[in-house]
Each structure stands twice: as C-alpha cells, then as structure tokens.
Design a protein around this motif. Structure first.
Motif, PDB file in Angstrom:
ATOM      1  N   VAL A  51       0.842  -1.188   0.000  1.00 51.01           N
ATOM      2  CA  VAL A  51       0.000   0.000   0.000  1.00 51.01           C
ATOM      3  C   VAL A  51       0.879   1.241   0.000  1.00 51.01           C
ATOM      4  O   VAL A  51       1.774   1.376   0.828  1.00 51.01           O
ATOM      5  N   LYS A  52       0.605   2.128  -0.957  1.00 50.88           N
ATOM      6  CA  LYS A  52       1.323   3.397  -1.039  1.00 50.88           C
ATOM      7  C   LYS A  52       0.645   4.390  -0.096  1.00 50.88           C
ATOM      8  O   LYS A  52      -0.579   4.537  -0.128  1.00 50.88           O
ATOM      9  N   SER A  53       1.435   5.053   0.737  1.00 53.02           N
ATOM     10  CA  SER A  53       0.936   6.122   1.615  1.00 53.02           C
ATOM     11  C   SER A  53       1.280   7.449   0.953  1.00 53.02           C
ATOM     12  O   SER A  53       2.416   7.903   1.024  1.00 53.02           O
ATOM     13  N   LEU A  54       0.306   8.031   0.298  1.00 50.68           N
ATOM     14  CA  LEU A  54       0.532   9.285  -0.412  1.00 50.68           C
ATOM     15  C   LEU A  54       0.208  10.461   0.501  1.00 50.68           C
ATOM     16  O   LEU A  54      -0.819  10.473   1.181  1.00 50.68           O
ATOM     17  N   VAL A  55       1.084  11.446   0.520  1.00 49.02           N
ATOM     18  CA  VAL A  55       0.878  12.656   1.316  1.00 49.02           C
ATOM     19  C   VAL A  55       0.306  13.701   0.364  1.00 49.02           C
ATOM     20  O   VAL A  55       0.969  14.126  -0.579  1.00 49.02           O
ATOM     21  N   VAL A  56      -0.939  14.087   0.620  1.00 48.58           N
ATOM     22  CA  VAL A  56      -1.671  14.983  -0.265  1.00 48.58           C
ATOM     23  C   VAL A  56      -1.890  16.313   0.448  1.00 48.58           C
ATOM     24  O   VAL A  56      -2.333  16.346   1.603  1.00 48.58           O
ATOM     25  N   LYS A  57      -1.565  17.398  -0.269  1.00 46.23           N
ATOM     26  CA  LYS A  57      -1.734  18.738   0.298  1.00 46.23           C
ATOM     27  C   LYS A  57      -3.093  19.305  -0.107  1.00 46.23           C
ATOM     28  O   LYS A  57      -3.473  19.279  -1.274  1.00 46.23           O
ATOM     29  N   ARG A  58      -3.793  19.823   0.905  1.00 45.89           N
ATOM     30  CA  ARG A  58      -5.087  20.462   0.673  1.00 45.89           C
ATOM     31  C   ARG A  58      -4.876  21.935   0.332  1.00 45.89           C
ATOM     32  O   ARG A  58      -3.815  22.489   0.608  1.00 45.89           O
ATOM     33  N   HIS A  59      -5.893  22.566  -0.197  1.00 46.26           N
ATOM     34  CA  HIS A  59      -5.813  23.984  -0.564  1.00 46.26           C
ATOM     35  C   HIS A  59      -5.573  24.882   0.645  1.00 46.26           C
ATOM     36  O   HIS A  59      -5.032  25.967   0.508  1.00 46.26           O
ATOM     37  N   ASP A  60      -5.949  24.418   1.843  1.00 39.67           N
ATOM     38  CA  ASP A  60      -5.787  25.241   3.052  1.00 39.67           C
ATOM     39  C   ASP A  60      -4.411  25.064   3.707  1.00 39.67           C
ATOM     40  O   ASP A  60      -4.154  25.599   4.773  1.00 39.67           O
ATOM     41  N   GLY A  61      -3.531  24.289   3.070  1.00 36.12           N
ATOM     42  CA  GLY A  61      -2.186  24.094   3.597  1.00 36.12           C
ATOM     43  C   GLY A  61      -2.043  22.867   4.477  1.00 36.12           C
ATOM     44  O   GLY A  61      -0.928  22.495   4.835  1.00 36.12           O
ATOM     45  N   ASN A  62      -3.159  22.253   4.866  1.00 37.11           N
ATOM     46  CA  ASN A  62      -3.100  21.015   5.640  1.00 37.11           C
ATOM     47  C   ASN A  62      -2.882  19.833   4.698  1.00 37.11           C
ATOM     48  O   ASN A  62      -2.967  19.968   3.485  1.00 37.11           O
ATOM     49  N   PHE A  63      -2.622  18.675   5.292  1.00 34.80           N
ATOM     50  CA  PHE A  63      -2.339  17.478   4.509  1.00 34.80           C
ATOM     51  C   PHE A  63      -3.288  16.357   4.896  1.00 34.80           C
ATOM     52  O   PHE A  63      -4.009  16.446   5.883  1.00 34.80           O
TER      53      PHE A  63
END
Length: 164
Positions: A51-63
């Motif tokens: 399983v790949k753990s992808l770190v995704v950035k939200r528009h508000d700067g959180n992940f």
C-alpha cells in the motif's frame, strides 16, 4: 547522559506509535528495489498487497494521507469528492518530510502530525505491506486494524494505473 531530549528517528517513531495504538506490525528489512513489482517479488507478495501512503496537500495548507493499493493510482476527482474540496495536490519530498517527519518509508504510523487518513476500499480485509518509517524497511499489518486505529475514511479513491 540521559537521552530524554533525543529526537526519535523515523523507525523509532513508527514502532512507538504502532505500540501506542495497539497495532501488531511485523517489520521486515528489504533490499532496494527498482520498482513496485520487484519489491513485491522480494517480499513474495502481490503488488496490490503493498500500500502506497501518499501525502496529499489540501488547498488550506493542511495534509492528508491517501492509502492506495500498489498497482493503482489516486483518482483525483474521487478523492476531491470525498474530502469535499476542489483543489488537492501530491506533495513533493520536501513537503512530505515537513508534514510527516519521514523522508523515506512514509506512513501515517509515527507521522509527526496525525493528518487525516483516507483509505481506498480495496485495502480492507487483508494483510498489507507499507512503509515503516525508514528506507529498507516495510511493515506488514492488518489493514482493518490500521483503518480502525486512525479512524480512516474508507471509500473508492483509486483508479487503474495508466500505461506509461
């Protein structure tokens, strides 16, 4: 000299967090692999068991973490719909390090910040392998226990990998 002020490395953070959350993990050392198929072959498992753990950035700067079976890719329209935002983007290595404290072996387990977790529905009900906080280490874990420990949202957020 006391090491009370010493900062834990990624592998130590991973193990401490797994214990704190009651997760039963089996950590395996592995050789460097050129790709997912080679790693799966080394571990005698199928690529989708990784399983790949992808770190995704939200528009508000959180992940957030998106957990995707190895042979699949994130479906941005599906993930945006689940998260309820119009703009998301994959973090680069530096952003992922800042967000999680991990340079290699990125995983929600032991992340320096407990970002929300969204798991693709295809990982549930199985034993999976994922990053274990450092290069050359992989952790085998029950996906359902992982989902429960992090209160992960489980839904369809992936698509078949497009041919290269």
């Amino acid at each position: 000299m006391s090491d009370a002020g010493r900062v834990m490395d990624g592998a130590e953070r991973f193990e401490a967090d797994a214990v704190a959350r009651g997760l039963d993990v089996e950590i395996v050392e592995h050789l460097e692999a050129q790709n997912l198929a080679e790693l799966a072959d080394q571990l005698s498992i199928q690529p989708d068991d990784i399983v790949k753990s992808l770190v995704v950035k939200r528009h508000d700067g959180n992940f957030l973490f998106a957990l995707i079976p190895g042979s699949r890719q994130v479906s941005w329209p599906k993930l945006r719909a689940v998260v309820g935002v119009n703009k998301l983007r994959m973090s680069d290595e530096e952003m992922a390090l800042d967000a999680t404290g991990y340079q290699r072996g990125v995983t929600p387990i032991g992340s320096t910040t407990a970002w929300p977790v969204v798991a693709d529905e295809r990982i549930v009900g199985r034993r999976i392998a994922m990053g274990a906080g450092a290069a050359g280490r992989i952790a085998f874990i029950d996906a359902d226990a992982l989902v429960a420990a992090y209160g992960a949202a489980v839904t369809d957020i992936s698509a078949e990998e497009s041919p290269h």
